[in-house]
Enzyme design. Structure first.
Site, PDB file in Angstrom:
ATOM      1  N   ASP A   5       0.874  -1.177   0.000  1.00  0.00           N
ATOM      2  CA  ASP A   5       0.000   0.000   0.000  1.00  0.00           C
ATOM      3  C   ASP A   5       0.908   1.223   0.000  1.00  0.00           C
ATOM      4  OD1 ASP A   5      -1.876   1.979   0.414  1.00  0.00           O
ATOM      5  OD2 ASP A   5      -2.282   1.432   2.501  1.00  0.00           O
ATOM      6  N   GLY A   7       1.548   4.804   0.358  1.00  0.00           N
ATOM      7  CA  GLY A   7       0.860   5.941   0.956  1.00  0.00           C
ATOM      8  C   GLY A   7       1.598   7.245   0.735  1.00  0.00           C
ATOM      9  N   ASN A   8       1.188   8.260   1.471  1.00  0.00           N
ATOM     10  CA  ASN A   8       1.793   9.587   1.320  1.00  0.00           C
ATOM     11  C   ASN A   8       2.999   9.803   2.219  1.00  0.00           C
ATOM     12  OD1 ASN A   8       0.176  10.912  -0.693  1.00  0.00           O
ATOM     13  ND2 ASN A   8      -1.519  10.830   0.774  1.00  0.00           N
ATOM     14  N   TYR A  69     -20.007   8.057  -4.840  1.00  0.00           N
ATOM     15  CA  TYR A  69     -18.948   9.008  -4.479  1.00  0.00           C
ATOM     16  C   TYR A  69     -17.991   9.168  -5.656  1.00  0.00           C
ATOM     17  CZ  TYR A  69     -15.343  11.070  -1.366  1.00  0.00           C
ATOM     18  OH  TYR A  69     -14.423  11.891  -0.757  1.00  0.00           O
ATOM     19  N   GLY A  73     -10.671   7.486  -3.176  1.00  0.00           N
ATOM     20  CA  GLY A  73      -9.288   7.031  -3.259  1.00  0.00           C
ATOM     21  C   GLY A  73      -9.177   5.517  -3.231  1.00  0.00           C
ATOM     22  N   ASP A  75      -7.076   3.613  -1.714  1.00  0.00           N
ATOM     23  CA  ASP A  75      -6.862   3.070  -0.373  1.00  0.00           C
ATOM     24  C   ASP A  75      -8.187   2.967   0.383  1.00  0.00           C
ATOM     25  OD1 ASP A  75      -6.981   5.857  -0.428  1.00  0.00           O
ATOM     26  OD2 ASP A  75      -5.603   6.109   1.274  1.00  0.00           O
ATOM     27  N   ARG A  76      -9.054   3.956   0.192  1.00  0.00           N
ATOM     28  CA  ARG A  76     -10.376   3.904   0.822  1.00  0.00           C
ATOM     29  C   ARG A  76     -11.233   2.801   0.202  1.00  0.00           C
ATOM     30  NH1 ARG A  76     -12.511   9.982   0.557  1.00  0.00           N
ATOM     31  NH2 ARG A  76     -14.268   9.123   1.758  1.00  0.00           N
TER      32      ARG A  76
END
Length: 206
Positions: A5, A7-8, A69, A73, A75-76
């Site tokens: 995953d 991520g930021n 929606y 994202g 990840d969501r």
């Protein structure tokens, strides 16, 4: 199966029940023989992954969630894929709150994480450049600036989640997920939630 995953802040990996994180510019190729199935919210860090490992597969196209929606994202989506009913809280750099009902994503929102609150306070004034105190007493009004900042940040997040979840089951994940889960009786902390969603999607394609 090796999952990642992106991520930021970090790249989080999952393999045979073990989770670890790596900085994007410190990646090694120790597991080069294993294909990496990944999702990413950061293109720059994704390029670091691709440069370090020869066999990477972006599985974003495999992860589908029934939702209206726009721009949810990946990840969501992955976290939502793991839960049919409940409120999903990913408490990281930002805090995302998503509601699933009978396998359908009915909406969600985004709040600053605790680290982001600290940065915002610092931008307002140097006087407010103070660490947030996780043990602040939330049952009474603060009597000093450090407690005031901590109270405002932590309690605002808790009350928003309570207002959204009501009687629904709450599933926390992310770096601050374990901390926030302790404020809710109907909460579960699961740091594998995103990976479970990835595995669910992969099981139908591999």
């Amino acid at each position: 199966m090796l999952l990642c995953d992106v991520g930021n802040t970090f790249l989080h990996f999952y393999h045979k029940g073990k989770i670890w994180k790596e900085k994007p510019y410190a990646l090694t190729s120790k597991r080069e023989s294993l294909p990496i199935y990944y999702i990413s919210v950061n293109e720059r860090y994704e390029r670091c992954l691709l440069a370090s490992h020869s066999h990477c597969v972006n599985i974003a196209p495999y992860i589908e969630v029934d939702t209206s929606y726009q721009g949810l994202g990946i990840d969501r989506k992955a976290a939502c894929k793991a839960i049919d009913d409940g409120v999903i809280i990913d408490a990281g750099s930002a805090i995302t709150i998503d509601v699933m009902q009978q396998g359908i994503h009915i909406g969600g929102y985004i709040m600053p994480g605790l680290g982001a609150y600290k940065m915002m306070f610092k931008e307002i004034s140097k006087v407010l450049d103070i660490e947030i105190e996780p043990g602040v007493d939330l049952s009474r009004l603060p009597q000093n600036t450090k407690d005031a900042l901590s109270f405002g940040a932590i309690k605002s997040i808790i009350l928003m989640i309570k207002n959204t979840s009501r009687t629904k089951k709450i599933y926390f994940t992310g770096g601050d997920g374990k901390f926030f889960a302790r404020f809710f009786e109907n909460a579960i902390y699961d740091n594998t939630l995103v990976f479970k969603g990835m595995q669910s999607a992969l099981s139908k394609h591999i």
